[in-house]
Design an enzyme around this catalytic site. Structure first.
Site, PDB file in Angstrom:
ATOM      1  N   GLY A 104       5.916  10.574  -3.487  1.00 25.36           N
ATOM      2  CA  GLY A 104       5.553   9.843  -4.803  1.00 25.36           C
ATOM      3  C   GLY A 104       5.700   8.302  -4.644  1.00 25.36           C
ATOM      4  CG  HIS A 131      11.276  -0.615  -6.377  1.00 22.05           C
ATOM      5  ND1 HIS A 131       9.659  -0.969  -6.555  1.00 22.05           N
ATOM      6  CD2 HIS A 131      11.433  -0.451  -7.961  1.00 22.05           C
ATOM      7  CE1 HIS A 131       9.304  -0.766  -7.714  1.00 22.05           C
ATOM      8  NE2 HIS A 131      10.650  -0.794  -8.607  1.00 22.05           N
ATOM      9  NE  ARG A 185      -3.632  -2.476   2.184  1.00 20.82           N
ATOM     10  CZ  ARG A 185      -4.827  -2.416   1.694  1.00 20.82           C
ATOM     11  NH1 ARG A 185      -5.420  -1.213   1.354  1.00 20.82           N
ATOM     12  NH2 ARG A 185      -5.332  -3.666   1.427  1.00 20.82           N
ATOM     13  CB  ILE A 186       0.694   4.246  -1.966  1.00 23.54           C
ATOM     14  CG1 ILE A 186       1.184   3.391  -3.222  1.00 23.54           C
ATOM     15  CG2 ILE A 186       1.429   5.688  -2.042  1.00 23.54           C
ATOM     16  CD1 ILE A 186       0.170   3.871  -4.438  1.00 23.54           C
ATOM     17  CG  LEU A 187       2.954   3.938   3.686  1.00 25.07           C
ATOM     18  CD1 LEU A 187       4.161   3.655   4.743  1.00 25.07           C
ATOM     19  CD2 LEU A 187       1.787   3.747   4.719  1.00 25.07           C
ATOM     20  CG  ASN A 228       9.707   0.341  -0.571  1.00 27.78           C
ATOM     21  OD1 ASN A 228       9.519  -0.733  -0.064  1.00 27.78           O
ATOM     22  ND2 ASN A 228       9.655   0.854  -1.793  1.00 27.78           N
ATOM     23  CG  ASP A 283       9.645  11.112  -2.384  1.00 32.00           C
ATOM     24  OD1 ASP A 283       8.811  10.143  -2.847  1.00 32.00           O
ATOM     25  OD2 ASP A 283      10.320  11.741  -3.118  1.00 32.00           O
ATOM     26  CG  ASP A 287       8.394   2.611  -6.081  1.00 35.29           C
ATOM     27  OD1 ASP A 287       8.330   2.221  -4.973  1.00 35.29           O
ATOM     28  OD2 ASP A 287       7.858   1.817  -7.094  1.00 35.29           O
TER      29      ASP A 287
HETATM   30  C1  GRF Z   1      10.184  -7.847  -2.466  1.00 42.40           C
HETATM   31  O1  GRF Z   1      10.540  -8.201  -3.739  1.00 42.40           O
HETATM   32  C2  GRF Z   1      10.397  -6.226  -2.626  1.00 42.40           C
HETATM   33  O2  GRF Z   1      11.331  -5.655  -3.467  1.00 42.40           O
HETATM   34  C3  GRF Z   1       9.002  -5.739  -2.819  1.00 42.40           C
HETATM   35  O3  GRF Z   1       8.323  -6.700  -2.426  1.00 42.40           O
HETATM   36  C4  GRF Z   1       9.035  -7.949  -2.202  1.00 42.40           C
HETATM   37  C5  GRF Z   1       8.634  -8.343  -0.753  1.00 42.40           C
HETATM   38  O4  GRF Z   1       8.879  -9.922  -0.491  1.00 42.40           O
HETATM   39  N1  GRF Z   1       8.856  -4.551  -2.546  1.00 42.40           N
HETATM   40  P1  GRF Z   1       9.111 -10.141   0.761  1.00 42.40           P
HETATM   41  O5  GRF Z   1       7.687 -10.235   1.390  1.00 42.40           O
HETATM   42  O6  GRF Z   1       9.957  -9.410   1.530  1.00 42.40           O
HETATM   43  O7  GRF Z   1       9.619 -11.828   0.670  1.00 42.40           O
END
Ligand code: GRF
Length: 236
Positions: free
Chosen positions: A177, A143, A125-127, A141, A175, A179
């Site tokens: 946005g 990504h 979810r987007i915060l 985070n 932030d 990612d």
């Molecule tokens: C990861 O691949 C991460 O990049 C993305 O969500 C996935 C989470 O995987 N944001 P896990 O629950 O940590 O195994």
């Protein structure tokens, strides 16, 4: 105490370590562990990597609370297995963000647990707004791409479909946005001939499990500095 550092990413004073001149081998006083609040919606492999690195003594932090918006998420089971506080909190009426009441509940739980850094580990979810103001500069985070390429969902598939030869993963501050926050560290992963979305994702996740604990450790040691979009202090 926490409020004093509200607008600083790496509270400088609590992380100062005094090393007397001329006595380089004297033991360095232990730093107080940074209190983490981990949010996740899925299986929790990144959380496990961080929790295990903490247990092994390589990240000066402690997991104060794990929260999930999915009642049977693996991340909650992993936290409970390790005896760490874990809670399911209802996300409210929206699919991709928290509604107002849920946001207040999440904030309340994190504050009550004395969380200093919010670690997003597969939180779907987007915060926004109030949440990010409350934890300004204190939400990170991971990504699954080399940002700014391929933000958003299924980034590994986006990379494969685009035909890049390298992708990877990025740890970044969050932030307003999607990612877009300042990049703390990245790991490159080659795209191999014959890769499928699954095989590529699996290799990216291996890289994630190395990068995320190392980045959190650098933040916890007060080594990461931020100026505008630029960060320094973490070699990756
Ligand atoms: C990861 O691949 C991460 O990049 C993305 O969500 C996935 C989470 O995987 N944001 P896990 O629950 O940590 O195994």
């Amino acid at each position: 105490m926490l409020e004093r550092f509200q607008f600083q990413v790496s509270p400088p004073f609590r992380r100062l370590v005094f090393r007397p001149r001329g006595f380089p081998n004297r033991p360095v006083p232990a730093i107080r562990p940074l209190r983490l609040g981990v949010l996740g919606s899925g299986k929790g492999s990144n959380f496990v990597a961080i929790a295990d690195a903490i247990a092994a003594g390589s990240v000066p932090a402690e997991v104060a609370l794990v929260v999930s918006d999915v009642e049977d998420a693996g991340i909650l089971a992993h936290a409970r297995e390790r005896g760490l506080p874990a809670r399911f909190l209802r996300p409210g009426k929206f699919r991709t963000k928290l509604d107002e009441a849920a946001e207040a509940a999440y904030l309340g739980a994190l504050r009550d647990a004395g969380v200093e850094l919010v670690v997003l580990a597969g939180f779907m979810r987007i915060l926004k707004g109030e949440f990010l103001r409350a934890f300004e500069g204190r939400v990170v985070n991971i990504h699954p791409s080399l940002l700014p390429s391929f933000p958003g969902l299924a980034a590994w598939k986006q990379a494969l479909d685009y035909g890049v030869k390298f992708t990877g993963c990025t740890v970044h501050y969050v932030d307003q946005g999607v990612d877009t926050g300042p990049i703390i560290g990245q790991r490159a992963v080659p795209v191999l001939d014959g890769d499928t979305a699954e095989s590529l994702h699996a290799r990216i996740q291996v890289a994630e499990r190395e990068l995320y604990p190392a980045a959190v450790a650098a933040i916890a040691r007060g080594e990461v500095r931020v100026r505008g979009r630029l960060t320094a202090g973490f070699a990756g």
